[in-house]
Design a protein around this motif. Structure first.
Motif, short mmCIF file in Angstrom:
data_model
loop_
_atom_site.label_atom_id
_atom_site.label_comp_id
_atom_site.label_asym_id
_atom_site.label_seq_id
_atom_site.Cartn_x
_atom_site.Cartn_y
_atom_site.Cartn_z
N THR A 177 0.63 -1.50 -0.22
CA THR A 177 -0.36 0.07 -0.08
C THR A 177 0.68 0.95 0.32
N GLU A 178 0.29 2.18 -0.04
CA GLU A 178 1.27 3.59 0.19
C GLU A 178 1.89 4.06 1.52
N ARG A 179 0.76 3.34 2.62
CA ARG A 179 1.84 3.12 4.10
C ARG A 179 2.66 2.60 3.68
N ASP A 180 2.58 1.45 3.30
CA ASP A 180 3.49 0.56 3.23
C ASP A 180 5.24 1.37 1.99
N GLN A 231 5.60 3.67 1.87
CA GLN A 231 6.27 5.34 3.17
C GLN A 231 7.45 4.66 4.49
N ASP A 232 6.95 3.59 4.84
CA ASP A 232 7.63 2.99 5.47
C ASP A 232 8.57 2.09 4.98
#
Length: 196
Positions: free
Chosen positions: A65-68, A70-71
């Motif tokens: 995902t987009e969050r993944d 960024q992480d």
């Protein structure tokens, strides 16, 4: 297996860092300001699909995902800075150690033996688990006996960092195909020029 194909100066070549964590660091620039000219050309993790594709051959997991993403970029930055410090013999920044430890503390992809009849846990690991596996590889890399084997390529015009996994611990080049070969050619030409 570690390593990946890189392209520099229009030439595609194999760079084996010797470490999953260092391979991950080289999905972007290591040691170069991200705002520097040409730095964006080295970025391979621009979208969640890019992250999913990179992980697919190493640590297959659910689509990112987009969050993944960024992480992953935060983790990658810490690994790159830790690698630079280790190769230069400098003390690492506490914030990079803290971030690496945070990712390593989350559940990773558990090992599995194929051939069983019962599926334990999720059938497809999450991207966060894959990132934790990368972080745990980095913890192993930056601690213990491998720490003294994190090196920078000996070529004057190359700053790539790798883990020296050679038995003798005397690897000098990021790749014999690239910098090692260029060194041999230069040395040969110098010997020929000296005999003329």
């Amino acid at each position: 297996m570690t390593g990946q194909w890189l392209v520099s100066e229009g030439t595609r070549w194999w760079f084996d860092t010797g470490s999953l964590a260092l391979d991950f660091a080289y999905t972007g620039q290591v040691g170069v300001d991200a705002a520097a000219e040409g730095a964006e050309d080295e970025e391979t993790l621009r979208t969640p699909d890019d992250l999913t594709s990179w992980l697919k051959t190493r640590l297959p997991s659910a689509p990112a995902t987009e969050r993944d993403l960024q992480d992953a970029l935060m983790l990658r930055g810490s690994i790159a800075r830790l690698a630079l410090a280790a190769s230069a013999g400098r003390d690492p920044e506490a914030r990079d150690i803290d971030l690496l430890n945070l990712y390593a503390a989350t559940p990773d992809i558990p090992p599995r033996l194929a051939g069983g009849t019962v599926q334990a846990g999720r059938t497809e690991p999450r991207t966060g688990q894959a990132l934790s596996t990368v972080a745990r590889d980095a913890v192993a890399l930056f601690s213990g006996e491998t720490l003294g084997r994190i090196r920078q390529c000996d070529a004057d015009d190359c700053a790539l960092i790798y883990l020296d996994t050679s038995r003798a611990g005397n690897r000098r080049w990021c790749s014999m195909q690239r910098c090692g070969n260029r060194h041999k050619v230069r040395a040969h030409r110098a010997r020929e020029a000296a005999t003329r």
